[in-house]
Design a protein around this motif. Structure first.
Motif, short mmCIF file in Angstrom:
data_model
loop_
_atom_site.label_atom_id
_atom_site.label_comp_id
_atom_site.label_asym_id
_atom_site.label_seq_id
_atom_site.Cartn_x
_atom_site.Cartn_y
_atom_site.Cartn_z
N LEU A 242 0.81 -1.22 0.00
CA LEU A 242 0.00 0.00 0.00
C LEU A 242 0.84 1.27 0.00
CD1 LEU A 242 -2.71 -0.98 2.63
CD2 LEU A 242 -2.95 -0.95 0.16
N THR A 243 2.12 1.17 0.32
CA THR A 243 2.91 2.38 0.55
C THR A 243 3.07 3.23 -0.71
OG1 THR A 243 4.90 1.03 0.22
CG2 THR A 243 4.18 1.41 2.48
N ASP A 244 3.05 2.61 -1.89
CA ASP A 244 3.17 3.38 -3.14
C ASP A 244 1.98 4.30 -3.35
OD1 ASP A 244 5.61 2.48 -3.87
OD2 ASP A 244 4.99 1.60 -5.78
N ASP A 245 0.79 3.78 -3.12
CA ASP A 245 -0.43 4.52 -3.44
C ASP A 245 -0.93 5.38 -2.28
OD1 ASP A 245 -0.46 3.34 -5.97
OD2 ASP A 245 -1.54 1.59 -5.23
N PHE A 246 -0.39 5.15 -1.08
CA PHE A 246 -0.80 5.93 0.09
C PHE A 246 0.46 6.43 0.81
CE2 PHE A 246 -4.16 2.94 -0.87
CZ PHE A 246 -5.30 3.73 -0.87
N PRO A 247 1.14 7.42 0.21
CA PRO A 247 2.42 7.89 0.77
C PRO A 247 2.29 8.55 2.13
CG PRO A 247 1.67 9.32 -1.02
CD PRO A 247 0.78 8.12 -1.03
N ASN A 248 1.05 8.87 2.54
CA ASN A 248 0.87 9.49 3.87
C ASN A 248 0.90 8.45 4.99
OD1 ASN A 248 -1.48 8.54 2.68
ND2 ASN A 248 -2.81 9.88 3.87
N LEU A 249 1.04 7.15 4.63
CA LEU A 249 1.20 6.14 5.65
C LEU A 249 2.64 6.15 6.16
CD1 LEU A 249 -0.69 3.06 4.14
CD2 LEU A 249 -1.48 4.56 5.97
N VAL A 250 2.79 6.13 7.48
CA VAL A 250 4.12 6.13 8.10
C VAL A 250 4.31 4.78 8.79
CG1 VAL A 250 5.62 7.20 9.82
CG2 VAL A 250 4.03 8.62 8.47
#
Length: 301
Positions: A242-250
């Motif tokens: 998911l990190t590619d499409d939701f860069p606001n995830l830390v």
């Protein structure tokens, strides 16, 4: 048996009503009824229980419907292979994968495939149940483990892990945990342990719950987990793709993660020459290459 009568029987069994079957066959209700009676007489059995709400198959009818369904799938396969002898990529392709991967990774990328092949018709079946590819329940499968069915062509796409994620806003407001013990001060958001899911994810959640978590939120899909995390409700257990499409995830607690989960693409040997399947396979492989490259770039920055 009369092939035409079998075709009519299959349509009636599938529709459950004579009128609906007649409409799909362009026949009158009386003509359909006559053909069914003639088939029952030739077999010396009753194929349907008749009542006001429609038709229900008898035990003998169920046996015959299983046979006609198998025949129908084989005819569809033959028709697909004939159509695929053309140069153009068109027609229907049935793709099955998990709800999370199909919703959160595959669907957002399909626009590129449609741009290249605008006449393609894709039916996505998102569920945890493993569909029977040789029986043509689906044409292509993307699964979180290697398929065990025989006569399948399979390609390993990538490996994924379940990890902990939160938003920057949430961490700024509540603080960033430095150890597993710190998780007890936060709300843990995860897929429900009773929901069908990848075993590695369930194992990780079970281990985290042993930390005496103060508050939890369980959802029966990773899509629900993601939306809850994006709404700043807590720290979620999510797949790392998911990190590619939701860069606001830390990412939280980088040393906490599940074991690797292999992702496989598979399709029946009989569809080896299918241009639709080849187009979909190549599209997925190209997207996987881009995904891997972005992950490498992310790790070097």
């Amino acid at each position: 048996m009369d092939w035409d009568k079998l075709r009519i029987f299959h349509a009636v069994a599938d529709a459950g009503r004579l009128t609906h079957a007649g409409e799909s066959l362009n026949l009158s209700q009386s003509a359909v009824s006559r053909q069914i009676r003639a088939l029952e007489e030739s077999l010396h059995t009753t194929l349907f229980h008749r009542h006001a709400r429609g038709l229900i198959l008898t035990e003998q009818g169920e046996l015959l419907f299983d046979a006609t369904s198998s025949m129908n799938k084989r005819l569809e396969t033959a028709a697909a292979r004939i159509r695929d002898s053309e140069d153009e990529v068109f027609g229907e392709i049935k793709v099955t994968t998990t709800t999370a991967f199909g919703t959160l990774w595959l669907a957002p990328r399909l626009g590129k495939l449609y741009d290249k092949y605008p006449d393609l018709k894709i039916e996505m079946m998102l569920e945890e149940r493993v569909l029977d590819l040789p029986m043509r329940e689906a044409d292509v499968a993307i699964r979180m483990k290697e398929p065990s069915q025989a006569d399948l062509i399979r390609r390993r796409l990538m490996n994924i892990r379940m990890r902990l994620y939160a938003t920057a806003e949430y961490l700024e407001a509540t603080g960033t945990p430095e150890s597993r013990e710190d998780l007890g001060k936060h709300r843990l958001i995860s897929q429900s342990l009773t929901a069908p899911q990848v075993g590695a994810g369930a194992t990780l959640v079970q281990a985290l719950l042993a930390q005496d978590i103060r508050s939890t939120l369980t959802v029966n899909s990773y899509y629900g987990v993601l939306q809850s995390v994006l709404s700043n409700l807590g720290i979620g257990v999510l797949p790392d793709y998911l990190t590619d499409d939701f860069p606001n995830l830390v990412r939280v607690l980088p040393d906490v993660e599940s074991v690797e989960v292999p992702v496989f693409l598979a399709y029946p040997e009989e569809l080896r020459q299918s241009k639709r399947v080849a187009a979909f396979r190549d599209f997925v492989m190209e997207e996987i290459i881009l995904y891997r490259k972005s992950r490498r770039d992310e790790q070097t920055t």
